[in-house]
Motif scaffolding. Structure first.
Motif, mmCIF file in Angstrom:
data_model
loop_
_atom_site.group_PDB
_atom_site.id
_atom_site.type_symbol
_atom_site.label_atom_id
_atom_site.label_comp_id
_atom_site.label_asym_id
_atom_site.label_seq_id
_atom_site.Cartn_x
_atom_site.Cartn_y
_atom_site.Cartn_z
ATOM 1 N N HIS A 1 0.884 -1.174 0.000
ATOM 2 C CA HIS A 1 0.000 0.000 0.000
ATOM 3 C C HIS A 1 0.911 1.209 0.000
ATOM 4 O O HIS A 1 1.397 1.614 1.054
ATOM 5 C CB HIS A 1 -0.900 -0.002 1.242
ATOM 6 N N GLY B 1 1.964 -0.738 4.332
ATOM 7 C CA GLY B 1 1.408 -1.993 4.819
ATOM 8 C C GLY B 1 1.322 -2.983 3.680
ATOM 9 O O GLY B 1 1.452 -2.611 2.507
ATOM 10 N N ILE C 1 -5.482 -1.378 5.531
ATOM 11 C CA ILE C 1 -4.562 -2.365 4.950
ATOM 12 C C ILE C 1 -5.331 -3.687 4.744
ATOM 13 O O ILE C 1 -5.973 -4.182 5.678
ATOM 14 C CB ILE C 1 -3.317 -2.591 5.851
#
Ligand code: AMP
Ligand code: GLY
Length: 439
Positions: free
Chosen positions: A213, A229, A416
């Protein structure tokens, strides 16, 4: 075996955590390490860029295997220096590390080898690059050729933005000589996924797919970061897609490098965009990803030290990786202000409470130990990884552990794995719809 890990981030903590579980290990060193790594390895104050210093240390201490985390050391030729003196080291040679060290090299290699990637042109002169963007279609992507600590990529939606990127890279030289050349390429649409493979130059094993991410805020908004994440396995990668990725990207890359006389030994990281036309390579890295490694290694059951030794001895064809069937989620806790300016030296509390949860690991990325306290010491501070049966449980477990940890101006993304949940729900919906005859 005496092992030295080079680097100081969450990736290196995850490597140290995994390697320290090997029965083959007798002593673990890390240079320079961090506050978390210090709990399982002897930290030595030598920087990752200091190839000569690392070499002298490895020789003096009779290190049996050196494992390199960051790209800077690899691109600087640490593997060649060690190998020439007969010291065993896991990573690609300087020539092979150009897959990450030079975007022009990587793009031309992919073009020669017919590996799917965005259409591109490279430029050595700013005038020619400017003329090109004046008649190009937008959006497009401008990239500095060399290493730029993850900051050398500009996704541009207008001529002005593209010209400003060219000025920063080629005129103001914000990335120094990394900006001697640029790549301008088509902007790809789709979903990103990270595929890591360990190779001995000839054979390879593919690790379970992960999804990073990159943006700082939820819903993929805000500026790019080193990664906020990751989760593993990435729901988007079906067995069929993984086969495609292997056949179109991983196999031709390993084979191509071998045929061109620069066999790739180490970790090949393919950053892919999966769109309508299938997977295309956004970038190659020549090392473990961060934070991907913090999500991937907790699921690996095999002895990583054995795997690396097999890679160094050209016998990866004898290795099969075993995986924990559960899902992992890693949430990065960062200092407020990152990826811009942020403060350091904040005391971190709640680490012990977070570790009380079963199947949770807390990897330190930017911390240091002072007296008995752990203080923040970087933009990305910690990576908290939890394992669970399926993505939903893994997300729940990880965030419960994250909630235990506190420091002043702590920031983390709250979504996440959410994209993976959506994917799973969509395919569940499709399955149900098919069963019910709904179209
Ligand atoms: P790189 O360092 O090449 O991975 O680029 C960093 C990030 O920029 C990638 O993870 C993507 O999010 C984005 N990016 C790079 N190249 C492209 C491209 N051709 N099209 C769309 N996004 C891109
Ligand atoms: N997670 C992105 C990288 O390691 O480059």
């Amino acid at each position: 075996m005496k092992v030295l890990i080079v680097g100081s981030g969450g990736r290196e903590h995850a490597l140290a955590w995994k390697i320290s579980q090997s029965p083959k290990l007798t002593q673990l060193f890390c240079a320079p390490g961090n506050g978390g790594i210090a709990q399982m390895a002897e930290c030595v104050d030598i920087k990752a860029e200091d190839v000569e210093g690392l070499f002298k240390f490895a020789k003096k201490m009779a290190i049996d295997l050196t494992i390199v985390g960051p790209e800077v050391s690899l691109v600087a030729g640490i593997v060649d220096r060690f190998a020439a003196a007969g010291l065993m080291i896991f990573g690609p040679s300087q020539a092979a590390a150009r897959l990450e060290g030079s975007k022009v090299f990587a793009k031309e290699f992919m073009h020669r080898r017919n590996i799917p990637t965005a259409v591109f042109q490279s430029f050595k002169k700013i005038e020619a690059a400017r003329r090109f963007v004046e008649q190009a279609e937008f959006p497009l992507v401008v990239k500095a050729d060399g290493l730029a600590a993850g900051k050398g990529v500009f996704v541009c939606s207008s001529i002005d933005e593209a010209k400003s990127a060219l000025d920063q890279i080629m005129k103001q030289k914000v990335f120094a000589e990394a900006g001697n050349c640029v790549v301008i390429e088509e902007c790809l649409q789709g979903e990103e996924v990270s595929i890591l493979a360990i190779s001995d130059g000839e054979h390879y094993v593919i690790l379970e797919p992960a999804q990073d991410h990159k943006r700082i805020f939820d819903d993929d908004l805000g500026p790019n970061t080193g990664g906020m994440g990751a989760y593993c396995p990435a729901t988007i990668v079906s067995a069929e897609l993984l086969e495609q990725i292997d056949a179109r990207v991983i196999e031709p890359t390993i084979r191509g490098m071998q045929r061109e006389g620069i066999p790739f030994r180490g970790v090949l990281y393919a950053g892919l965009m999966v769109g309508k036309d299938g997977p295309k390579v956004l970038e190659f890295n020549v090392r473990f990803g961060d934070p991907e490694t913090q999500a991937v290694l907790p699921r690996l059951k095999s002895d990583l030290l054995e795997v690396m030794l097999a890679a160094c001895a050209n016998r990866l064809n004898q290795v099969k990786l075993n995986w924990d069937p559960r899902t992992s989620v890693c949430v990065v806790m960062s200092s407020g202000g990152y990826p811009g300016d942020y403060e350091k030296g904040k005391e971190i509390s709640g680490l012990e409470q977070a570790l009380e949860f079963e199947d949770v690991a807390v990897f330190h990325a930017g911390t240091r130990k002072q007296a008995n306290k752990i203080l923040t010491d970087g933009g990305r501070v910690l990576g908290v990884t939890g394992l669970g049966q399926g993505l939903e449980k893994a997300i729940e477990k990880t965030y419960e552990a994250v909630e235990q940890i506190h420091f002043d101006r702590c920031f983390f993304r709250r979504d996440i794995g959410a994209k993976g949940m959506k994917k799973a729900e969509d395919s569940q919906f499709k399955k149900l719809s098919r069963m019910k005859g709904v179209t």
